[in-house]
Design a protein around this motif. Structure first.
Motif, PDB file in Angstrom:
ATOM      1  N   THR A  28       0.818  -1.220   0.000  1.00 52.95           N
ATOM      2  CA  THR A  28       0.000   0.000   0.000  1.00 52.95           C
ATOM      3  C   THR A  28       0.848   1.266   0.000  1.00 52.95           C
ATOM      4  O   THR A  28       0.341   2.353  -0.266  1.00 52.95           O
ATOM      5  N   TRP A  29       2.130   1.148   0.360  1.00 54.09           N
ATOM      6  CA  TRP A  29       3.057   2.263   0.530  1.00 54.09           C
ATOM      7  C   TRP A  29       2.559   3.243   1.587  1.00 54.09           C
ATOM      8  O   TRP A  29       2.723   4.446   1.481  1.00 54.09           O
ATOM      9  N   ARG A  30       1.952   2.665   2.627  1.00 52.58           N
ATOM     10  CA  ARG A  30       1.548   3.450   3.793  1.00 52.58           C
ATOM     11  C   ARG A  30       2.454   3.139   4.973  1.00 52.58           C
ATOM     12  O   ARG A  30       3.053   2.072   5.047  1.00 52.58           O
ATOM     13  N   ARG A  31       2.510   4.066   5.911  1.00 55.08           N
ATOM     14  CA  ARG A  31       3.309   3.861   7.113  1.00 55.08           C
ATOM     15  C   ARG A  31       2.700   2.755   7.971  1.00 55.08           C
ATOM     16  O   ARG A  31       1.492   2.742   8.213  1.00 55.08           O
ATOM     17  N   ARG A  32       3.552   1.847   8.436  1.00 58.09           N
ATOM     18  CA  ARG A  32       3.113   0.878   9.433  1.00 58.09           C
ATOM     19  C   ARG A  32       3.276   1.437  10.839  1.00 58.09           C
ATOM     20  O   ARG A  32       2.398   1.363  11.673  1.00 58.09           O
ATOM     21  N   ARG A  33       4.464   1.997  11.094  1.00 51.96           N
ATOM     22  CA  ARG A  33       4.735   2.567  12.408  1.00 51.96           C
ATOM     23  C   ARG A  33       5.978   3.438  12.336  1.00 51.96           C
ATOM     24  O   ARG A  33       6.769   3.362  11.395  1.00 51.96           O
ATOM     25  N   SER A  34       6.128   4.273  13.348  1.00 52.76           N
ATOM     26  CA  SER A  34       7.315   5.109  13.477  1.00 52.76           C
ATOM     27  C   SER A  34       7.800   4.989  14.911  1.00 52.76           C
ATOM     28  O   SER A  34       7.014   5.111  15.853  1.00 52.76           O
ATOM     29  N   LYS A  35       9.079   4.748  15.087  1.00 48.70           N
ATOM     30  CA  LYS A  35       9.633   4.515  16.418  1.00 48.70           C
ATOM     31  C   LYS A  35      10.798   5.466  16.679  1.00 48.70           C
ATOM     32  O   LYS A  35      11.796   5.459  15.971  1.00 48.70           O
ATOM     33  N   LEU A  36      10.646   6.302  17.712  1.00 49.87           N
ATOM     34  CA  LEU A  36      11.749   7.164  18.135  1.00 49.87           C
ATOM     35  C   LEU A  36      12.775   6.301  18.857  1.00 49.87           C
ATOM     36  O   LEU A  36      12.444   5.598  19.810  1.00 49.87           O
ATOM     37  N   ILE A  37      14.016   6.343  18.393  1.00 53.91           N
ATOM     38  CA  ILE A  37      15.044   5.467  18.948  1.00 53.91           C
ATOM     39  C   ILE A  37      15.820   6.137  20.074  1.00 53.91           C
ATOM     40  O   ILE A  37      16.029   5.578  21.130  1.00 53.91           O
ATOM     41  N   ARG A  38      16.301   7.338  19.858  1.00 54.65           N
ATOM     42  CA  ARG A  38      17.070   8.013  20.905  1.00 54.65           C
ATOM     43  C   ARG A  38      17.197   9.491  20.580  1.00 54.65           C
ATOM     44  O   ARG A  38      16.739   9.931  19.529  1.00 54.65           O
ATOM     45  N   ASN A  39      17.821  10.229  21.458  1.00 52.42           N
ATOM     46  CA  ASN A  39      17.880  11.678  21.318  1.00 52.42           C
ATOM     47  C   ASN A  39      19.094  12.175  20.547  1.00 52.42           C
ATOM     48  O   ASN A  39      19.531  13.311  20.736  1.00 52.42           O
ATOM     49  N   ASN A  40      19.656  11.337  19.697  1.00 54.79           N
ATOM     50  CA  ASN A  40      20.773  11.743  18.859  1.00 54.79           C
ATOM     51  C   ASN A  40      20.402  11.582  17.392  1.00 54.79           C
ATOM     52  O   ASN A  40      19.601  10.731  17.033  1.00 54.79           O
ATOM     53  N   SER A  41      20.977  12.405  16.538  1.00 54.67           N
ATOM     54  CA  SER A  41      20.666  12.362  15.109  1.00 54.67           C
ATOM     55  C   SER A  41      21.368  11.194  14.419  1.00 54.67           C
ATOM     56  O   SER A  41      22.519  10.877  14.716  1.00 54.67           O
ATOM     57  N   ILE A  42      20.663  10.565  13.479  1.00 55.17           N
ATOM     58  CA  ILE A  42      21.183   9.411  12.747  1.00 55.17           C
ATOM     59  C   ILE A  42      22.039   9.890  11.572  1.00 55.17           C
ATOM     60  O   ILE A  42      21.600  10.700  10.760  1.00 55.17           O
TER      61      ILE A  42
END
Length: 395
Positions: free
Chosen positions: A272-286
């Motif tokens: 569907t090309w829709r978001r399944r989920r979004s998870k914040l990992i930590r307070n630093n930039s990737i």
């Protein structure tokens, strides 16, 4: 001053990319050279059954930095959790920096992106013995279709090695059949700037990422065409994309993004090309992102030099190496068997992180919880008995 651990080595040049040398032909040649060195009386390395090889491009760029631009091949021993103290191969490429790289899945060599053009190097050329700092001819290996196209920020082969994609700093996306270089896509305005490329395992889809958008292209034998546009939400800034499979064996697309709260991983459904989920990992930039071959692990490198290994199902960190590098992590890659992660940086360091077995760590935690519970029960019992809260049994 204490010696650095065996799983961290400094190779003297800023490193911009990392990938594993294909086994088969290349590994057999390196093993043969290693055996010859041992027969000549040089110190032997670890058994070949646990040895892998990784290829690392980097250098000081143009100017008078005094740091050569090179392609390095280094030994990795997952059993011993160690890297070779010195590169096994140090191939000097000239006055231009090999900024990005794509390794062919078989014996087809590797492509490096320089400031204006892309060059193809076969493994025999890279590993041929040379005098110290001997430089190859500047024009050697330049790919005609990628000559004078400007800096390419992303290169990728599909799994079969039959299609090559190149994304430019100018937003130009080019897709070719390999090795014929027959054009499948020539899109001059794919993005403002192409930052990341990834093929799905089936080779059917190519995702290109740049600016606020990730675009998905369907690739077939005749052409490539856009099928979806994935947009950011709120203050997200897309940083990297990778196709993989989930625990049920379904294909998914991961996008690593940065927000005001830190880095996050977004999972997209590829039907569907829709978001399944979004998870914040930590307070630093990737700053770097990758997925293990079995799809079970995600790897993250941060601007602060930390490395995180994340369970892709629970989206929880299972290993964190703080200050693995002195500066931002430029690239990281899981070993083909998903047992280890190699990270690289501007600080010239290469670090191997061996994946800890889940059973051992989880089992240890369970025993600690049980022991604490028993101790708490005993202490509580005697406390309440001393206070008369529990009637003592008559003798």
């Amino acid at each position: 001053m204490a010696n650095p651990p065996a799983n961290m080595q400094t190779y003297g040049v800023p490193i911009y990319a990392a990938d594993w040398v294909p086994e088969e032909i290349v590994r057999s040649k390196i093993d043969k050279d290693q055996k010859k060195s041992e027969d000549d009386g040089e110190s032997s390395s670890s058994p070949s059954s646990s040895r892998r090889y990784i290829v690392l491009p980097g250098g000081g760029g143009g100017g008078n930095s005094g740091i050569a631009n090179v392609i390095l091949i280094c030994g990795v021993d997952l059993e011993a959790n160690s890297l070779s103290e010195e590169p096994l191969v140090r191939f000097v490429v000239g006055t231009d920096l090999p900024y990005r790289m794509a390794v062919h899945s078989r014996e087809g060599g590797l492509i490096c992106a320089f400031s204006k053009s892309c060059k193809l190097y076969d493994w025999e050329t890279i590993m041929r013995p040379r005098e110290d700092n001997e430089v190859v001819v500047e024009a050697e290996g330049v790919i005609t279709e990628l000559r004078d196209v400007g800096q390419q920020l992303a290169l990728a082969f599909n799994q079969e090695g039959s299609v090559l994609a190149a994304g430019g700093e100018d937003g130009f996306l080019r897709v070719f059949k390999w090795p014929s270089m027959e054009s499948l896509l020539n899109e001059s305005q794919a993005h403002a700037s192409v930052k990341s490329l990834t093929f799905s395992e089936s080779g059917k889809f190519l995702a290109s990422l740049g600016g606020p958008l990730c675009r998905v292209w369907e690739v077939n034998a005749a052409a490539a065409a856009a099928v979806a546009t994935l947009s950011r939400e709120n203050d997200e800034t897309f940083a990297s994309c990778r196709f993989s499979v989930d625990s049920a064996g379904n294909e998914v697309l991961y996008i690593a993004a940065n927000t005001g709260r830190g880095g996050s991983i977004i999972t997209w459904d590829t039907t569907t090309w829709r978001r399944r989920r979004s998870k914040l990992i930590r307070n630093n930039s990737i700053s770097a992102f990758n997925v293990s071959a079995d799809g079970k692990l995600l790897g993250i490198g941060t601007l602060e030099g930390d490395v995180l290994i994340i369970d892709s199902t629970r989206m929880q960190p299972i290993q964190v190496v703080r200050k693995a590098h002195l500066g931002l992590v430029t690239a990281l890659t899981f070993s083909p068997d998903s047992r280890g992660l190699v990270s690289v940086s501007f600080d010239s360091r290469v670090r191997l992180t061996v994946i800890e077995p889940k059973g051992e760590k989880g089992g240890m935690r369970l025993w600690v919880v049980v022991l604490l519970f028993v101790l708490l029960y005993i202490v509580s019992y005697y406390f309440m008995e001393a206070k008369g809260m529990i009637r003592q049994k008559s003798p």
